[in-house]
Design a protein around this motif. Structure first.
Motif, mmCIF file in Angstrom:
data_model
loop_
_atom_site.group_PDB
_atom_site.id
_atom_site.type_symbol
_atom_site.label_atom_id
_atom_site.label_comp_id
_atom_site.label_asym_id
_atom_site.label_seq_id
_atom_site.Cartn_x
_atom_site.Cartn_y
_atom_site.Cartn_z
ATOM 1 N N ASP A 1 0.845 -1.188 0.000
ATOM 2 C CA ASP A 1 0.000 0.000 0.000
ATOM 3 C C ASP A 1 0.887 1.246 0.000
ATOM 4 N N GLU B 1 -6.569 -0.235 11.073
ATOM 5 C CA GLU B 1 -7.441 -1.118 10.299
ATOM 6 C C GLU B 1 -6.662 -2.179 9.539
ATOM 7 N N THR B 2 -5.429 -1.883 9.154
ATOM 8 C CA THR B 2 -4.607 -2.817 8.389
ATOM 9 C C THR B 2 -3.344 -3.124 9.195
ATOM 10 N N ALA C 1 0.643 5.552 0.848
ATOM 11 C CA ALA C 1 -0.116 6.697 1.348
ATOM 12 C C ALA C 1 0.719 7.957 1.136
ATOM 13 N N ARG D 1 -5.669 5.713 11.628
ATOM 14 C CA ARG D 1 -6.814 4.875 11.316
ATOM 15 C C ARG D 1 -6.426 3.773 10.328
ATOM 16 N N THR D 2 -5.636 4.142 9.317
ATOM 17 C CA THR D 2 -5.204 3.163 8.318
ATOM 18 C C THR D 2 -4.359 2.062 8.950
ATOM 19 N N ARG E 1 -2.996 -0.687 -3.200
ATOM 20 C CA ARG E 1 -3.940 0.351 -2.787
ATOM 21 C C ARG E 1 -3.183 1.654 -2.594
ATOM 22 N N GLN F 1 -5.653 10.153 9.796
ATOM 23 C CA GLN F 1 -5.936 9.172 8.741
ATOM 24 C C GLN F 1 -4.893 8.055 8.752
ATOM 25 N N ILE G 1 -3.600 5.477 -0.903
ATOM 26 C CA ILE G 1 -4.385 6.249 0.058
ATOM 27 C C ILE G 1 -3.947 7.709 -0.032
#
Length: 377
Positions: free
Chosen positions: A33, A76-77, A35, A72-73, A48, A69, A50
């Motif tokens: 991922d 959650e992951t 971000a 939270r990311t 992904r 953010q 972000i």
């Protein structure tokens, strides 16, 4: 599948420097991922992407939203590794990491500390304090030049620290340029065969200091031209300075250039006036194309350029010294050719095929890359 998150202040940073590493992790079976902030760009190697609302001002409320953010990311992951890049994103990424035992391993790659040497003292104190604040959450710190390495070691800015040879120059993005292509570009911009073209591709910002080169150019013969590809907040100021110095006909402002290879092929000498660097790609690219380099004597430059071997250095901000060093090369085509040849030979250790295995080995030493049952520690 093990999971890794790459973070940076801008999409462009990831696209320019880290796509080979995203691909390497994917090839090993990792979920990858990304971000980042700035203008959105396609990153096909990421599973992904972000978007984060980063702003360059450290205390901007937008950065607070990006921090929340990120938290939270990560909650959650369950990432196994977080790899952070660029000063702003690296700080907020590490701040977002849970300080407890159940957290991902954190890797921070330093692309050049924005403090020390010639950087503003007040801003430097804030940035130094920020690095110390998140040092305990930095499992692996990778630096790119001697000054940053020594500073990080002296102030214990990571649990483990290692110096790497940059992120890897990718020769596949630097195709050979024929004489015909180079000549065509010179004709397009009104550069005569007898002219000497200086080249400095950089963002127009206070740190890049294009004004130094403009003032140096005003002291050089009329047959010397300067190309300054790039965009940025200080572009119009530099255009106005060129006009006030009476050299506007000798300076080329081509804007953002997608294909720099043609400009390297068309140039005679690469120059830089930067206030500080990590391990700059523009110098390495110039060396790859066999250009001699005249650059400010700052970290990053001094690591790449052995004086009188593949380039010449001058004190940061001293345009008279810059002009004097350029004059030496203008008077000796043989010396320019020798330095260009030396640079081409020495840049190989910074190429991607050499650097990528070194960096992946550092990740491997931190956490098994091929183990499908990675446990958080």
């Amino acid at each position: 599948m093990p999971k890794i998150l790459f973070t940076a202040s801008t999409y462009s940073h990831i696209v320019q420097f880290h796509r080979p590493y995203l691909s390497a992790f994917r090839a090993l079976g990792w979920t990858v991922d990304v971000a980042c902030g700035g203008a959105p760009m396609e990153i096909p190697e990421a599973h992904r992407t972000i978007h984060l609302d980063f702003e360059k001002q450290m205390l901007s409320p937008r950065n607070g939203r990006a921090l929340r953010q990120l938290r939270r990311t990560m909650r959650e992951t369950a990432y196994d590794v977080v790899s952070c890049h660029t000063a702003l994103a690296s700080f907020f990424t590490r701040l977002a990491v849970n300080g407890g035992k159940q957290r991902p391993k954190v890797v921070c790659m330093v692309h050049g500390y924005l403090f020390g040497e010639n950087n503003p003292a007040a801003k430097g104190l804030i940035l130094q304090a920020a690095e110390k604040l998140v040092a305990s959450r930095t499992d692996l710190l990778m630096t790119m030049n001697r000054w940053d390495t020594q500073y990080a070691a002296a102030h214990r800015l990571g649990k483990k620290m290692v110096e790497i040879p940059g992120v890897g120059l990718d020769p596949s993005r630097l195709p050979p340029i024929s004489r015909e292509e180079a000549s065509a570009l010179r004709r397009q911009w009104g550069i005569e065969e007898t002219d000497t073209l200086l080249l400095y591709a950089a963002e127009f910002s206070g740190r890049k200091s294009q004004q130094v080169l403009l003032r140096a150019l005003a002291q050089l013969p009329l047959q010397v031209k300067l190309a300054l590809p790039g965009q940025g907040a200080l572009l119009e100021e530099c255009v106005a300075l060129a006009r006030s110095l009476g050299i506007e006909q000798r300076v080329i402002f081509p804007g953002q250039v997608a294909r720099m290879a043609q400009w390297y092929g068309a140039a005679d000498i690469a120059v830089s006036a930067s206030r500080s660097e990590g391990l700059p790609f523009n110098i390495m690219e110039a060396m790859y194309y066999g250009l001699p380099v005249v650059a400010s004597a700052v970290k990053g430059h001094t690591d790449l350029l052995v004086p009188d071997t593949c380039g010449l250095l001058y004190p940061y901000g001293d345009w008279q010294a810059c002009a004097a060093q350029l004059q030496k090369l203008l008077q000796s085509p043989e010396e320019r050719e020798r330095m260009g040849r030396q640079g081409r030979q020495s840049v190989g250790v910074y190429c991607l095929d050499q650097v990528l295995p070194i960096i992946m080995a550092q990740y491997e030493a931190l956490i098994p890359l091929r183990d499908e049952t990675i446990t958080h520690t």
